[in-house]
Design a protein around this motif. Structure first.
Motif, short mmCIF file in Angstrom:
data_model
loop_
_atom_site.label_atom_id
_atom_site.label_comp_id
_atom_site.label_asym_id
_atom_site.label_seq_id
_atom_site.Cartn_x
_atom_site.Cartn_y
_atom_site.Cartn_z
N ARG A 4 41.55 45.81 29.89
CA ARG A 4 40.33 45.63 30.62
C ARG A 4 39.95 44.33 30.91
NH1 ARG A 4 39.13 50.45 27.14
NH2 ARG A 4 38.45 49.41 25.60
N LEU A 5 40.15 43.32 29.89
CA LEU A 5 40.04 42.00 30.12
C LEU A 5 40.49 41.55 31.41
CD1 LEU A 5 39.96 39.40 27.41
CD2 LEU A 5 40.95 38.87 29.68
N GLU A 6 41.68 41.94 31.49
CA GLU A 6 42.52 41.47 32.70
C GLU A 6 42.02 41.82 33.83
OE1 GLU A 6 47.37 41.30 34.23
OE2 GLU A 6 46.87 42.14 32.27
N ARG A 7 41.81 43.39 33.93
CA ARG A 7 41.14 44.06 35.29
C ARG A 7 39.92 43.43 35.66
NH1 ARG A 7 37.35 47.76 36.60
NH2 ARG A 7 38.04 49.27 38.21
N GLU A 8 39.06 43.22 34.68
CA GLU A 8 37.60 42.71 35.10
C GLU A 8 37.89 41.22 35.49
OE1 GLU A 8 35.38 44.70 35.88
OE2 GLU A 8 36.55 46.57 34.81
N THR A 9 38.60 40.46 34.92
CA THR A 9 38.88 39.11 35.13
C THR A 9 39.21 38.86 36.59
OG1 THR A 9 39.05 38.62 32.93
CG2 THR A 9 39.78 36.86 34.51
N GLY A 10 40.34 39.85 36.94
CA GLY A 10 40.81 39.59 38.20
C GLY A 10 40.09 40.14 39.49
N MET A 11 39.03 40.81 39.21
CA MET A 11 38.19 41.23 40.15
C MET A 11 37.30 40.14 40.24
SD MET A 11 37.44 45.14 39.18
CE MET A 11 36.59 45.54 40.72
N LEU A 12 36.73 39.48 39.01
CA LEU A 12 35.96 38.36 39.21
C LEU A 12 36.58 37.28 40.12
CD1 LEU A 12 33.33 36.79 38.45
CD2 LEU A 12 34.71 35.96 36.55
#
Length: 236
Positions: A14-22
């Protein structure tokens, strides 16, 4: 927040997903757009990005503390943190984007150590008090969700991962429960959570994203309540 090593694979995903979207949103901002106001009072979007750069380093310090056992505070002092934000916010949009890419990549690499390492200590310290080291990835993801929304672009909180929003809500409610300046709240989410803050006098209903939006920034989209909303102290 009661996290253990068993939560790490999902939390890091989830960290990777949300960071990528940011990162994708920040990459899309022009120089003028970076200087526009954010949802954080007194801050431009550049200030929000600068804060995330510093936060990546600060939470990285906490991971190092957990892994090595050597006390490594998030920041040397609040004044230094604030000065860093102001200095970074003066950078060009291109420079800020590069700094954010490097800072987030560095933090993700450090956070990955929580997956495979027997920690030297499972408790570190935030300015607000003791904190479970295994919850550091969830804390970062929460900050990403809130501050991504602060950029006031087409991206909204309801686009966040549902489990990430669940963690964000839990962290927000835990923070409120430690403060005596917040009004009494009964929080009932559409996803099934129920929290009581103080005397629970005002009932708030809505999706996790709606509750988080009101608690953190006073947003009322999707929020259901009766009567008038109580005065909401600043969330920090």
């Amino acid at each position: 927040m009661n996290k253990t090593a068993a939560y790490m694979p999902a939390d890091l995903n989830r960290l990777e997903r949300e960071t990528g979207m940011l990162l994708a949103t920040v990459e899309s901002l022009s120089e003028d757009e970076m200087r526009a106001p954010s949802l954080c009072e007194g801050w431009t979007r550049a200030h929000v990005v600068a804060h995330m750069i510093g936060l990546a380093g600060g939470l990285g310090n906490l991971v190092t503390w957990a892994v090595t056992g050597t006390e490594t505070p998030m920041y040397s002092c609040p004044e230094d943190r604030d000065a860093q934000i102001e200095d970074l916010a003066k950078m060009s949009a291109a420079e800020l984007k590069q700094e954010l890419r490097e800072a987030t990549a560095g933090f993700q690499a450090l956070a990955g150590q929580l997956r495979n390492t027997k920690l030297a200590t499972e408790e570190v310290s935030l300015p607000s008090g003791p904190f479970n080291a295994y919850a550091i990835p969830a804390l970062w993801t929460t900050e990403v969700l809130v501050h991504h929304n602060d950029l006031d672009t087409l991206w909204k909180l309801d686009e966040g991962d549902m489990d990430a929003l669940e963690d964000a809500l839990e962290l927000a409610m835990a923070k409120l429960s430690k403060r005596d300046d917040w009004p009494g709240l009964t929080v009932i989410t559409d996803e099934g959570e129920n929290y009581t803050i103080g005397d629970g006098a005002t009932t708030l209903k809505g999706g996790r994203d709606a509750i988080i939006g009101w608690v953190t920034r006073g947003l009322t989209d999707g929020l259901r309540y009766e009567g008038e909303l109580p005065e909401r102290p600043k969330y920090a």
